[in-house]
Design a protein around this motif. Sequence first.
Motif, mmCIF file in Angstrom:
data_model
loop_
_atom_site.group_PDB
_atom_site.id
_atom_site.type_symbol
_atom_site.label_atom_id
_atom_site.label_comp_id
_atom_site.label_asym_id
_atom_site.label_seq_id
_atom_site.Cartn_x
_atom_site.Cartn_y
_atom_site.Cartn_z
ATOM 1 N N SER A 244 -0.457 -0.883 5.281
ATOM 2 C CA SER A 244 0.666 0.077 5.318
ATOM 3 C C SER A 244 0.375 0.784 7.028
ATOM 4 C CB SER A 244 0.321 1.350 4.491
ATOM 5 O OG SER A 244 1.570 1.977 4.504
ATOM 6 N N VAL A 250 3.133 2.446 0.593
ATOM 7 C CA VAL A 250 2.936 1.406 -0.100
ATOM 8 C C VAL A 250 2.313 1.862 -1.435
ATOM 9 C CG1 VAL A 250 2.094 -0.831 -0.336
ATOM 10 C CG2 VAL A 250 3.061 0.071 1.741
ATOM 11 N N TYR A 264 -7.285 -3.424 0.967
ATOM 12 C CA TYR A 264 -5.841 -2.809 1.442
ATOM 13 C C TYR A 264 -6.519 -1.448 2.531
ATOM 14 C CZ TYR A 264 -7.202 -0.487 -2.841
ATOM 15 O OH TYR A 264 -7.992 0.020 -3.931
ATOM 16 N N LEU A 276 -0.695 5.150 1.833
ATOM 17 C CA LEU A 276 -0.813 4.160 0.839
ATOM 18 C C LEU A 276 -1.663 4.840 -0.402
ATOM 19 C CD1 LEU A 276 -1.993 0.372 1.012
ATOM 20 C CD2 LEU A 276 -3.134 1.862 -0.570
ATOM 21 N N THR A 291 -7.133 4.279 1.353
ATOM 22 C CA THR A 291 -5.924 5.033 1.013
ATOM 23 C C THR A 291 -5.620 6.178 2.098
ATOM 24 O OG1 THR A 291 -6.982 6.263 -0.780
ATOM 25 C CG2 THR A 291 -6.140 4.083 -1.243
#
Length: 325
Positions: A244, A250, A264, A276, A291
């Motif tokens: 992201s 996202v 991720y 994210l 994240t």
Amino acid sequence: MRRTKASILLTLTAAAGLTLAGSVVDGASAVPMARQVALAGPSDLVGWATQGGGTSGGAGGGTTTVSSSSALSSALSASGTQVIRVSGTITCSGMLKVTSNKSVLGNSGATLVGCGLNVANASNVIIRNLTFRNWNDDAINVQYSTRVWIGNNTLSNGYDGAIDIKRASDYVTVSWNRIFSHDKTMLLGHDDGNGGEDRGRLRVTYHHNWFDGTNQRHPRVRFGNPVHVFNNFYGGVRSYGVASTVGAGVLVECNYFENTPDPYHLGEGSSGPGTLVARNNHKVNSGAGQTGGSVASIPYGYTCDTPSQVKSIVTGGAGAGRVGV
């Protein structure tokens, strides 16, 4: 009153004399996606392509079957509503333009070798059940287009992007595709400086795709918010899963990551971080992921499969030849 997909499926189930356990998503009872595969086929449309009036492709138009590059190019670029059925192996080059109100559907074994499809300045397009190999640009490129559904395709060994979406495109679903032997998989948003066109657009759903030993961009996202990545199987993804970046939001949920060290993260290359949110993902021999921030709410109904079952569900249903069209 318009009936939801879940209510229709429950009715079908009752008519068949079956009992299915429901699940709860956003406070509503729904049929698990794994059961929807059995009842409605793995490419039943959900996600962003249901918004903005929905995506029906060439439904209601005539049908033509093509088996050569020239016939395919002519049918794709014609005006009007049409179902285009692709037969056999077609060898071609470059990008073939797809105009509005088209369904491009592969018959059993339909394959495009050497070329890709360019959905440009179009709306209401469906691309399903095709195998793409050795494309010399992108396999599928979507730009300045809305209401697009790309489902149940198999893609491998191409030059650039497998499925790239950019330049103010919106309301797109990418579902039940298998990608293998490839590097740059799915780009969403082509440039950090294109926010004037892309901000408030690039809303895409990626679900039930099989990233089979691919390298990067699963997807790599700019500006789109919310972008929804759910129930995908990441098997042996080498560089990273989801990124992201600048302006993006996202939601990554209910995916299965196996042997994927970087599932991720925020930012990528010279692109700064987006936001994210990750929840309910299943990981086997994979990294923790990164994240941060919040993501806009998802406006459509959907159902997450049980994350630990996603690998078997996706490998059993993703790719060309897995659904009748």
